[in-house]
Design a protein around this motif. Structure first.
Motif, PDB file in Angstrom:
ATOM      1  N   TYR A   1       0.883  -1.284  -0.129  1.00  0.00           N
ATOM      2  CA  TYR A   1      -0.060   0.004   0.166  1.00  0.00           C
ATOM      3  C   TYR A   1       1.051   1.533   0.010  1.00  0.00           C
ATOM      4  CZ  TYR A   1      -3.699  -3.026   0.913  1.00  0.00           C
ATOM      5  OH  TYR A   1      -4.863  -4.223   0.885  1.00  0.00           O
ATOM      6  N   LEU A   2       1.941   1.253   0.761  1.00  0.00           N
ATOM      7  CA  LEU A   2       3.111   2.157   0.447  1.00  0.00           C
ATOM      8  C   LEU A   2       4.395   1.464   0.549  1.00  0.00           C
ATOM      9  CD1 LEU A   2       2.383   4.919   3.339  1.00  0.00           C
ATOM     10  CD2 LEU A   2       1.964   5.136   0.749  1.00  0.00           C
ATOM     11  N   PRO A   3       5.293   2.092  -0.319  1.00  0.00           N
ATOM     12  CA  PRO A   3       6.761   1.393  -0.562  1.00  0.00           C
ATOM     13  C   PRO A   3       7.170   1.289   0.906  1.00  0.00           C
ATOM     14  CG  PRO A   3       6.420   3.574  -1.750  1.00  0.00           C
ATOM     15  CD  PRO A   3       5.273   3.344  -1.108  1.00  0.00           C
ATOM     16  N   ILE A   4       7.786   0.294   1.044  1.00  0.00           N
ATOM     17  CA  ILE A   4       8.760   0.275   2.335  1.00  0.00           C
ATOM     18  C   ILE A   4       9.511  -1.265   2.171  1.00  0.00           C
ATOM     19  CG2 ILE A   4       6.787  -1.234   3.648  1.00  0.00           C
ATOM     20  CD1 ILE A   4       8.220   0.478   6.109  1.00  0.00           C
ATOM     21  N   SER A   5      10.741  -1.096   2.714  1.00  0.00           N
ATOM     22  CA  SER A   5      11.553  -2.591   2.732  1.00  0.00           C
ATOM     23  C   SER A   5      12.225  -2.370   3.640  1.00  0.00           C
ATOM     24  CB  SER A   5      12.605  -2.511   1.463  1.00  0.00           C
ATOM     25  OG  SER A   5      13.233  -1.416   1.302  1.00  0.00           O
ATOM     26  N   ALA A   6      12.839  -3.581   4.375  1.00  0.00           N
ATOM     27  CA  ALA A   6      13.530  -3.730   5.479  1.00  0.00           C
ATOM     28  C   ALA A   6      14.433  -4.846   5.318  1.00  0.00           C
ATOM     29  CB  ALA A   6      12.776  -4.046   6.844  1.00  0.00           C
ATOM     30  N   ILE A   7      15.785  -4.303   6.045  1.00  0.00           N
ATOM     31  CA  ILE A   7      16.791  -5.460   6.148  1.00  0.00           C
ATOM     32  C   ILE A   7      17.034  -6.073   7.592  1.00  0.00           C
ATOM     33  CG2 ILE A   7      19.272  -6.034   5.707  1.00  0.00           C
ATOM     34  CD1 ILE A   7      19.250  -3.994   3.702  1.00  0.00           C
ATOM     35  N   LEU A   8      16.768  -7.151   7.851  1.00  0.00           N
ATOM     36  CA  LEU A   8      17.248  -7.904   9.124  1.00  0.00           C
ATOM     37  C   LEU A   8      18.519  -8.538   9.213  1.00  0.00           C
ATOM     38  CD1 LEU A   8      13.696  -9.575   9.840  1.00  0.00           C
ATOM     39  CD2 LEU A   8      14.411  -7.056  10.076  1.00  0.00           C
TER      40      LEU A   8
ATOM     41  N   PHE B   1      26.883   6.423  10.324  1.00  0.00           N
ATOM     42  CA  PHE B   1      26.501   5.201   9.288  1.00  0.00           C
ATOM     43  C   PHE B   1      26.403   5.782   8.138  1.00  0.00           C
ATOM     44  CE2 PHE B   1      22.968   2.660   7.195  1.00  0.00           C
ATOM     45  CZ  PHE B   1      23.891   1.815   7.048  1.00  0.00           C
ATOM     46  N   ALA B   2      27.224   5.596   7.190  1.00  0.00           N
ATOM     47  CA  ALA B   2      27.305   6.657   6.109  1.00  0.00           C
ATOM     48  C   ALA B   2      26.542   6.290   4.979  1.00  0.00           C
ATOM     49  CB  ALA B   2      28.895   6.640   5.897  1.00  0.00           C
ATOM     50  N   HIS B   3      25.588   5.068   5.004  1.00  0.00           N
ATOM     51  CA  HIS B   3      24.931   4.598   3.942  1.00  0.00           C
ATOM     52  C   HIS B   3      23.558   4.732   4.083  1.00  0.00           C
ATOM     53  CE1 HIS B   3      28.060   2.996   1.411  1.00  0.00           C
ATOM     54  NE2 HIS B   3      28.823   3.273   2.510  1.00  0.00           N
ATOM     55  N   GLY B   4      23.005   5.918   4.712  1.00  0.00           N
ATOM     56  CA  GLY B   4      21.459   5.979   4.594  1.00  0.00           C
ATOM     57  C   GLY B   4      20.682   6.585   3.480  1.00  0.00           C
ATOM     58  N   PHE B   5      19.541   6.261   3.236  1.00  0.00           N
ATOM     59  CA  PHE B   5      18.741   6.648   2.062  1.00  0.00           C
ATOM     60  C   PHE B   5      17.979   7.932   2.557  1.00  0.00           C
ATOM     61  CE2 PHE B   5      19.063   2.132   0.868  1.00  0.00           C
ATOM     62  CZ  PHE B   5      19.646   2.456  -0.371  1.00  0.00           C
ATOM     63  N   THR B   6      17.729   8.752   1.363  1.00  0.00           N
ATOM     64  CA  THR B   6      16.926  10.129   1.639  1.00  0.00           C
ATOM     65  C   THR B   6      15.577   9.453   2.358  1.00  0.00           C
ATOM     66  OG1 THR B   6      17.758  10.932  -0.300  1.00  0.00           O
ATOM     67  CG2 THR B   6      15.617  11.987   0.595  1.00  0.00           C
ATOM     68  N   ASN B   7      14.919   8.654   1.796  1.00  0.00           N
ATOM     69  CA  ASN B   7      13.641   8.152   2.364  1.00  0.00           C
ATOM     70  C   ASN B   7      13.717   6.899   3.151  1.00  0.00           C
ATOM     71  OD1 ASN B   7      12.022   9.834   1.107  1.00  0.00           O
ATOM     72  ND2 ASN B   7      12.288   8.828  -0.821  1.00  0.00           N
ATOM     73  N   GLY B   8      14.941   6.618   3.627  1.00  0.00           N
ATOM     74  CA  GLY B   8      14.848   5.578   4.760  1.00  0.00           C
ATOM     75  C   GLY B   8      14.191   5.952   6.065  1.00  0.00           C
ATOM     76  N   GLY B   9      13.439   4.775   6.726  1.00  0.00           N
ATOM     77  CA  GLY B   9      12.712   5.119   8.033  1.00  0.00           C
ATOM     78  C   GLY B   9      11.556   5.839   7.949  1.00  0.00           C
ATOM     79  N   ASN B  10      10.983   6.119   6.678  1.00  0.00           N
ATOM     80  CA  ASN B  10       9.829   7.006   6.403  1.00  0.00           C
ATOM     81  C   ASN B  10       8.789   6.513   7.547  1.00  0.00           C
ATOM     82  OD1 ASN B  10       7.034   7.293   5.302  1.00  0.00           O
ATOM     83  ND2 ASN B  10       8.294   8.806   4.025  1.00  0.00           N
TER      84      ASN B  10
ATOM     85  N   ALA C   1       5.046   5.257   6.017  1.00  0.00           N
ATOM     86  CA  ALA C   1       5.141   3.835   5.421  1.00  0.00           C
ATOM     87  C   ALA C   1       5.281   2.808   6.248  1.00  0.00           C
ATOM     88  CB  ALA C   1       6.423   3.882   4.438  1.00  0.00           C
ATOM     89  N   ALA C   2       6.324   3.373   7.525  1.00  0.00           N
ATOM     90  CA  ALA C   2       6.404   2.332   8.831  1.00  0.00           C
ATOM     91  C   ALA C   2       4.837   2.134   9.643  1.00  0.00           C
ATOM     92  CB  ALA C   2       7.332   2.869   9.773  1.00  0.00           C
ATOM     93  N   ALA C   3       4.222   3.225   9.486  1.00  0.00           N
ATOM     94  CA  ALA C   3       2.759   3.037  10.291  1.00  0.00           C
ATOM     95  C   ALA C   3       1.908   2.253   9.693  1.00  0.00           C
ATOM     96  CB  ALA C   3       2.318   4.593  10.414  1.00  0.00           C
TER      97      ALA C   3
END
Ligand SMILES: Cc1ncc(COP(=O)(O)O)c(C=O)c1O
Length: 318
Positions: A150-157, A176-185, A188-190
Motif C-alpha cells: 500500500y506504501l513502498p517500504i522495505s527492511a533488512i534484518l 552510518f554513512a549509507h542512509g537513504f533519503t527516504n529511509g525510515g519513512n 510507510a512504517a505506520a
C-alpha cells in the motif's frame, strides 16, 4: 557474492548483478566483477537423466563448494538466495537442497542472505520462506507484503555477526554513512505496522495454510490432466505451470514464450491474472483468496488449456 542463475534480486547495479536472469544483464554491462552465479535449483530442467532429487541437490551443493574453494573462501562475502525463486519462474528448491547447503556456507564463514521479498509474510504458507524451508539466514530482505505494498517500504534484518562490525565501524568513522533519503519513512512504517496487525488479527497465516492446500491440489491436478503442462510446481500460495507441447522431451515446438503468452491473454479475457515468464505461467494470488476464488482461477486455466490443446491438435495454433 554468490547467487543463483534464474534468481531475481532487483535492478540496482548491485542487485541486478546478483540477479541471474540474462535479460537483466544484457545491454547493461552486468554483472559487475565479483558476482558469481551457480546452477538454478530446478530439478525438472537441470536434473540429469537418472539423477534423484537428493542427488541433484548434492551435485549443486558440491558445485557451490568447489566454486568457494576455487575462488578462495576468504574472498566470498555472502550467498544470496530466495527461499523459493519467484521471477525466475517459481522454482521450489529440490529435496535436501537447503539442508545440505547451509553447513557448507557455515563451514567457510559465508553469510547467508535470504531474499524474502516475495516469500515473506505468508506467501509460502508460513510467515517466512525461511521457516518453510528450515533456513537460518544471517540476513533477511523484506518488502512487498510488509505493507501489502500500500506504501513502498522495505527492511533488512541482520544478526549480530553482520550488525556488530557495521556498528563498530560506524562508531569509528563517526556515522552510518549509507542512509537513504527516504529511509525510515514514518508513514510507510505506520502502514506496515497496521498491515502486520491486520495479518495477526485475521490470523492470515492460518488461512493461507488452509486455502493453499486446495490451491496446490488444483494446480497439480492440471499437471496430470493437461497434455500441455510439463511441470506443475509451487508451495503455499505461489505456483506455476511450465507449458510444453511435448511432455516426454519437455520441449515446445513453438517459439519460446509463445505458449505462456497466449495462455496469459486468454486467461485475462476470463478475468484471471497470471504472469507469463518464458513458457511458465505463474500464479500468486492475494493471501485473502477464498477456496471458491481458487476454483475460479483453475477452472479458467483448465478451460484455456483445453482450448489450446484443441487448437494445437487441429493445427490452428501458430
Ligand atoms: C525476490 C525479489 N527480490 C528483490 C526484488 C526487488 O525489489 P525492488 O524492485 O523493490 O527493488 C524483487 C522484485 O520483484 C523480488 O522479487
Amino acid at each position: 557474492m554468490i547467487s543463483r542463475r534464474r534468481g531475481y534480486h532487483g535492478i540496482t547495479i548491485a542487485s541486478a548483478s546478483l540477479t541471474g536472469i540474462p535479460v537483466d544483464h544484457q545491454s547493461f554491462d552486468l554483472p559487475l566483477p565479483g558476482f558469481l552465479h551457480v546452477t538454478a535449483p530446478h530439478y525438472y530442467r537441470e536434473g540429469q537423466e537418472g539423477e534423484s532429487e537428493e542427488a541433484f541437490s548434492t551435485r549443486l551443493v558440491n558445485e557451490i563448494e568447489a566454486l568457494i574453494l576455487a575462488e578462495g573462501p576468504q574472498t566470498i562475502a555472502a550467498f544470496f538466495a530466495e527461499p523459493v525463486m519467484g521471477a525466475g519462474g517459481v522454482i521450489v528448491p529440490p529435496q535436501g537442497y537447503w539442508e545440505k547447503l547451509q553447513p557448507v556456507l557455515k563451514k567457510y564463514g559465508i553469510i547467508l542472505v535470504a531474499d524474502e521479498v516475495i516469500c515473506g509474510f505468508g506467501r509460502t504458507g508460513r510467515m517466512f520462506g525461511s521457516q518453510t524451508f528450515d533456513i537460518q539466514p544471517d540476513m533477511m530482505i523484506l518488502s512487498k507484503q510488509l505493507s501489502s505494498s500500500y506504501l513502498p517500504i522495505s527492511a533488512i534484518l541482520m544478526n549480530d555477526m553482520v550488525f556488530e562490525p557495521i556498528a563498530d565501524e560506524s562508531h569509528a568513522i563517526g556515522a552510518f554513512a549509507h542512509g537513504f533519503t527516504n529511509g525510515g519513512n514514518p508513514t510507510a512504517a505506520a502502514v506496515a505496522i497496521e498491515v502486520l496487525n491486520i495479518m495477526e488479527e485475521r490470523d492470515l497465516m492460518a488461512h493461507v495454510s488452509d486455502v493453499s492446500v486446495h490451491f496446490q491440489a488444483r494446480l497439480r491436478a492440471l499437471g496430470a490432466s493437461s497434455t500441455l503442462v510439463g511441470e506443475a510446481r509451487g508451495v503455499g500460495l505461489i505456483g506455476a505451470l511450465e507449458l510444453v507441447t511435448d511432455k516426454a522431451t519437455r520441449s515446445s515446438s513453438l517459439q519460446v514464450g509463445q505458449l505462456a503468452k497466449y495462455a496469459f491473454g486468454l486467461l485475462q479475457n476470463k478475468g484471471v491474472i497470471a504472469r507469463a515468464m518464458g513458457d511458465t505461467l505463474a500464479f500468486s494470488p492475494p493471501l485473502i483468496i477464498t477456496r471458491e476464488q481458487v476454483d475460479m482461477i483453475f477452472d479458467g486455466v483448465a478451460e484455456v488449456l483445453a482450448q489450446m490443446e484443441r487448437e494445437i491438435g487441429s493445427g490452428q495454433f501458430h
